[in-house]
Design an enzyme around this catalytic site. Structure first.
Site, mmCIF file in Angstrom:
data_model
loop_
_atom_site.group_PDB
_atom_site.id
_atom_site.type_symbol
_atom_site.label_atom_id
_atom_site.label_comp_id
_atom_site.label_asym_id
_atom_site.label_seq_id
_atom_site.Cartn_x
_atom_site.Cartn_y
_atom_site.Cartn_z
ATOM 1 C CG ASP A 95 -1.937 1.050 1.257
ATOM 2 O OD1 ASP A 95 -2.237 1.579 0.183
ATOM 3 O OD2 ASP A 95 -2.451 1.366 2.347
ATOM 4 C CG ASP B 197 -4.003 0.944 5.747
ATOM 5 O OD1 ASP B 197 -4.760 0.533 4.843
ATOM 6 O OD2 ASP B 197 -3.496 2.073 5.716
ATOM 7 C CG ASP C 62 -5.588 -3.202 2.277
ATOM 8 O OD1 ASP C 62 -5.712 -3.106 1.043
ATOM 9 O OD2 ASP C 62 -5.297 -2.250 3.010
#
Length: 896
Positions: free
Chosen positions: A338, A635, A639
């Protein structure tokens, strides 16, 4: 109001984000007055409660027993049965305890997908303000149904997916769902049907949080039909894969089991039919061979080595939730990361300021006000800079707070960036009084305030989207005062900043009248002051970590919800890509690809923008189709499915949701990509040490089994009794084997490529090496036995000397194994790991006890020997060390 029959037929609407509010009302057969209690009850009976379904759970007993379904555990249990047959109950209970501990650890650590689902369910709202029977009422969120009209206020958790019908400056924090670091502005206008979740501005999604403004919406999805419900289904479907170590150990254990059984059968046949040995003696020899050959200490060795690695990684801010994940990180070939907060600081920062008179670079990162504003091209800071900084300082609701050495933000990230840059420029608006405000509006994309100076003058300050402020401006500030607006110059400047991945905000002002209030009609004839270029800056340590990963042969891919231009600019700055022609794949483009087509391009694309949870899983699967070992960071709850599917799921410990942490194997305590680099290095070190430990452990079993096999094949007395074999296994397992777990990393560990997936934990070449060392140590043991017998020492003394030779031979081999890939004839083999010396001392003490303590003499059949006889095992151990070093030097030329 609708009838129960019609209500049952109108519980869903396709693509509500792409339809107008009136079309959604018509499709769900509802008006602005909401539902009646009777109609809501009928719809609830059809649609079901607004909660996520409980997953199907395996009975705890079956889950516990499943941890014994492993080939290595079979070997362990088989060893325990053999020891029970031999009457060695102490050893039986020790081995049984090891198997039990393994099962307990696995039982406690499993079920992370189920826990992730529980974390997702915890995100749902408990209650909602809904329009029922023509009036607003607080109802349990579980009782919401499609068609309910719900209102939203700041701080509310959105209770269901809803199509917005009113949005007054409404902003919603969707970071847990989309990964976006900035709250999304909402409106009632429909968006294209193919818009991704992050672009559906006409929708509010269950589990997200209202950060500002007011809104109303019609519920279009509840329970499993919400976006969070879809993610829950993805988590449940995304089965976790076996780790590379699990596959290797399983394959190794199966081969080893077949070899042991085959050799035992050959030995039985030779002893029975060639030498005519008595059946009872032959069975005893066969049991001794099995005990000698089975590396019952291997599962415990693996567990302890990984546990030590967990402790080492915890000191490096990587908390491991599953033991095997420690080693899996060391075999990672691709890291999908990410962007926000992992590669970047998640602290918006002004990088550049452009005014009508000059351009300025801004130094410093994050919310720390340390830094400078530096004119570009030799310009001199003047009133132009002070004017734009004043707008950033005063037309602002954010505050920067210092806590020790750390600076934190109270308010919106973008406003925080403007507040900090104003502080860097020395702007001080404390003497100015705010007397009016027009809050930020997502429709008009601007904010305005009126301020009264000490001399009584009033100024109208405006900040917002550049195009909106340019449309309302007729002039710009210059050195000579107000000058005509140069729209073309500003459009070019904005395009340039946007091309660098910067978010652009503009500032304007004009003199205000006597009134304290301000409305939209007042924002005309503005003086344009300039623009800020804002970015979430890369972590400097992450840039270095990415370079190290590339050197180590590990690809880094950015998967983000940001727009393609921003994603590419950050990726280029971080060194993920270095070519302006590099392709960025957006979620919409990925959606158009089949899985086979994605597989064809996935290794060539390093930046993915505007992605959804399904896209992340597809990317992971496409990479795994190429036998890539994939680590995925995340996070947000969006995800969790990809983290479950990846070979290693890595969650953010600071800003990660509980659902994400439960779905991951590793949690980063500092949310820093550099920690992943350190964890990969640690994983490689652990795997190296595990391989060294296996290579070290096997010759112990190999030498013992070969000694017994030779005795049976050639028909002479056993040099080692089964109980003496147990002694050697025990003392080497509790001393020497564990020492290698503390070995430091090999030189150049991050300069070599990841190891190839598949295969055995030790290669065929290493297996040949193990066989040669087994023959060497076994030969030394037989030599000591026959030397002692030739000197008429007696059988017990000869066996004691043989056992001592076997133990000291393993100690010598330990120093060979410390540097498997290079010569141990160096001081490096004697330093860097104090555990080796503690283990050596413990082995010698135990061997002295075995030799000279009467109780042990009676238990193990040993007997005291003179000092002179110690020279034989010591000399043979030195021979073992030197010959093994010769074998290491020749390994590149020999076929083993």
């Amino acid at each position: 109001m609708t009838s129960p029959t019609s209500a049952n037929a109108t519980l869903s609407v396709a693509l509500p984000h792409a339809r107008t509010a009136s079309e959604v009302e018509e499709a769900l057969d509802v008006s602005a007055g909401g539902l009646s209690s009777e109609d809501a009850a009928d719809r609830l009976s059809s649609a079901g409660p607004n909660r996520l379904p409980e997953p199907r759970r395996t009975h705890p007993v079956l889950r516990f027993l499943s941890h014994f379904n492993d080939t290595l555990i079979y070997i362990l249990l088989g060893s325990a049965v053999i020891k029970a047959v031999m009457g060695d109950w102490l050893e039986f209970w020790v081995i049984a305890a090891v198997a039990l501990v393994n099962a307990v650890i696995g039982f406690i650590q499993e079920g992370r997908a189920e826990k992730a689902l529980a974390g997702i369910r915890g995100m749902l709202s408990a209650e909602a303000s809904a329009r029922r029977d023509g009036a607003w009422a607080t109802v349990p969120a579980e009782e919401l149904v499609p068609g309910d009209v719900v209102r939203l206020a700041p701080g509310d958790k959105v209770p269901a997916d809803m199509r917005l019908v009113q949005a007054d400056r409404l902003r919603v924090d969707e970071s847990a769902l989309t990964g976006e670091s900035v709250p999304a502005s909402k409106s009632v206008d429909p968006v294209p049907a193919d818009a991704g979740v992050g672009d559906r501005s006409s929708m509010a999604f269950s589990g997200t949080i209202v950060s500002g403004g007011q809104g109303r919406g019609i519920v279009t999805g509840t329970g499993a039909a919400t976006e969070i419900g879809r993610i829950q289904a993805l988590v449940g479907d995304a089965e976790a894969l076996d780790t590379p170590l699990t596959k290797q150990l399983d394959g190794f254990a199966k081969v080893l089991t077949l070899v042991i059984l085959g050799m035992a059968a050959v030995m039985l046949a030779i002893g029975r039919y060639l030498h005519g040995m008595p059946f009872g003696e032959l069975v005893s020899a066969a049991i001794g061979f099995a005990v000698a050959a089975v590396p019952e200490g291997l599962p415990a060795l693996v567990t302890i080595t990984l546990a030590i690695g967990v402790q080492q990684m915890a000191r490096r801010q990587a908390i491991t939730r599953k033991l095997t994940a420690v080693e899996t990180l060391g075999s990672v070939t691709t890291v999908c990361s990410d962007k926000t907060g992992t590669l970047t600081k998640n602290e918006m920062t002004v990088r550049r300021i452009v005014t009508p008179a000059a351009e300025y670079d801004v130094t410093g990162l994050g919310y720390d006000p340390a830094g400078d504003i530096v004119p570009v091209g030799g310009a001199v800071a003047g009133p132009d800079l002070a004017a734009i900084l004043s707008v950033g300082d005063l037309c602002n609701d954010a505050h920067i707070v210092q806590d020790g050495e750390r600076w934190s933000l109270v308010g919106e990230p973008t406003e925080g960036a403007l507040k900090v840059v104003a502080s860097k420029g020395g702007s001080d608006g404390s003497r100015s009084t705010r007397v009016g405000v027009l809050p930020f509006d997502s429709e008009h994309k601007l904010m305005a305030t009126v301020h009264r100076a000490p001399d009584g003058s009033r100024a109208l300050l405006v900040k917002g989207a550049p195009d909106r402020l340019l449309d309302r401006s007729t002039s710009q500030r210059s050195d000579q005062g107000r000058a005509p607006l140069d729209r073309a110059r500003w459009d070019a400047a904005i395009d340039e900043l946007s091309g660098q991945g910067l978010r652009v905000l503009a500032a304007a002002r004009r003199e205000a009248g006597d009134g304290d209030g301000v409305d939209l009609d007042d924002l005309v004839d503005l003086e344009f002051l300039g623009v800020w270029g804002i970015v979430d800056p890369p972590r400097p340590e992450a840039i270095e970590a990415i370079a190290d990963c590339h050197t180590a042969g590990v690809r880094v891919k950015m998967i983000t919800g940001d727009h393609a231009g921003t994603a590419f600019a950050i990726a280029r700055e971080m060194g993920i890509v270095d070519d302006s022609r590099t392709r960025v794949l957006t979620g919409a483009e990925l959606e158009a690809l089949s899985q086979e087509q994605l597989k064809d391009v996935v290794r060539d694309v390093d930046v993915y923008a505007r992605t959804s949870p399904e896209h992340k899983i597809r990317i992971v699967r496409a990479l795994q189709a190429h036998d890539e070992v994939v680590a995925m960071t995340g996070d947000g709850v969006n995800d969790a499915p990809a983290l479950t599917r990846a070979d290693v799921g890595i969650a953010m410990g600071v800003k990660g949701t509980e659902a994400t942490k439960e779905a991951a194997e590793i949690v980063l305590a500092d949310d820093n990509f550099a920690t992943i680099r350190g964890a990969i290095r640690e994983g490689r070190r652990i795997y190296d040490n595990l391989r060294k430990s296996v290579v070290f452990l096997l010759p112990t079993n190999g030498a013992q089994s070969l000694v017994i096999l030779f005795a049976v094949v050639f028909g002479f007395s056993l040099p080692l009794t089964p109980v003496q074999v147990l002694w050697v296994n025990m003392v080497t397992a509790v001393t020497l084997s564990l020492a290698l777990a503390y070995e430091p990393a090999e030189r150049g560990i991050m300069q070599r490529p990841p190891r190839a997936p598949g295969g055995s934990i030790i290669s065929g070449r290493e297996l040949g090496f193990v066989l040669m060392v087994s023959l060497l140590i076994g030969g030394a043991t037989l030599a000591a036995f026959f030397i002692a017998l030739g000197a008429s020492t007696g059988m017990d003394q000869a066996r004691t000397i043989a056992v001592t030779t076997l133990a000291l031979g393993q100690l010598a081999f330990l120093f060979n194994c410390r540097l498997l890939s290079r010569s141990s004839l160096t001081l490096d083999a004697l330093r860097g790991n104090r555990a080796v010396w503690w283990a050596a001392a413990a082995l010698i003490v135990l061997q002295l006890i075995y030799t000279y303590v009467p109780a042990f003499n009676g238990l193990f059949g040993s007997t005291p020997i003179s000092f002179a006889w110690w020279l034989v095992p010591v000399a043979l151990a030195l021979v073992v060390f030197i010959v093994v070093e010769g074998l290491k030097a020749l390994r590149g030329r020999l076929p083993f």
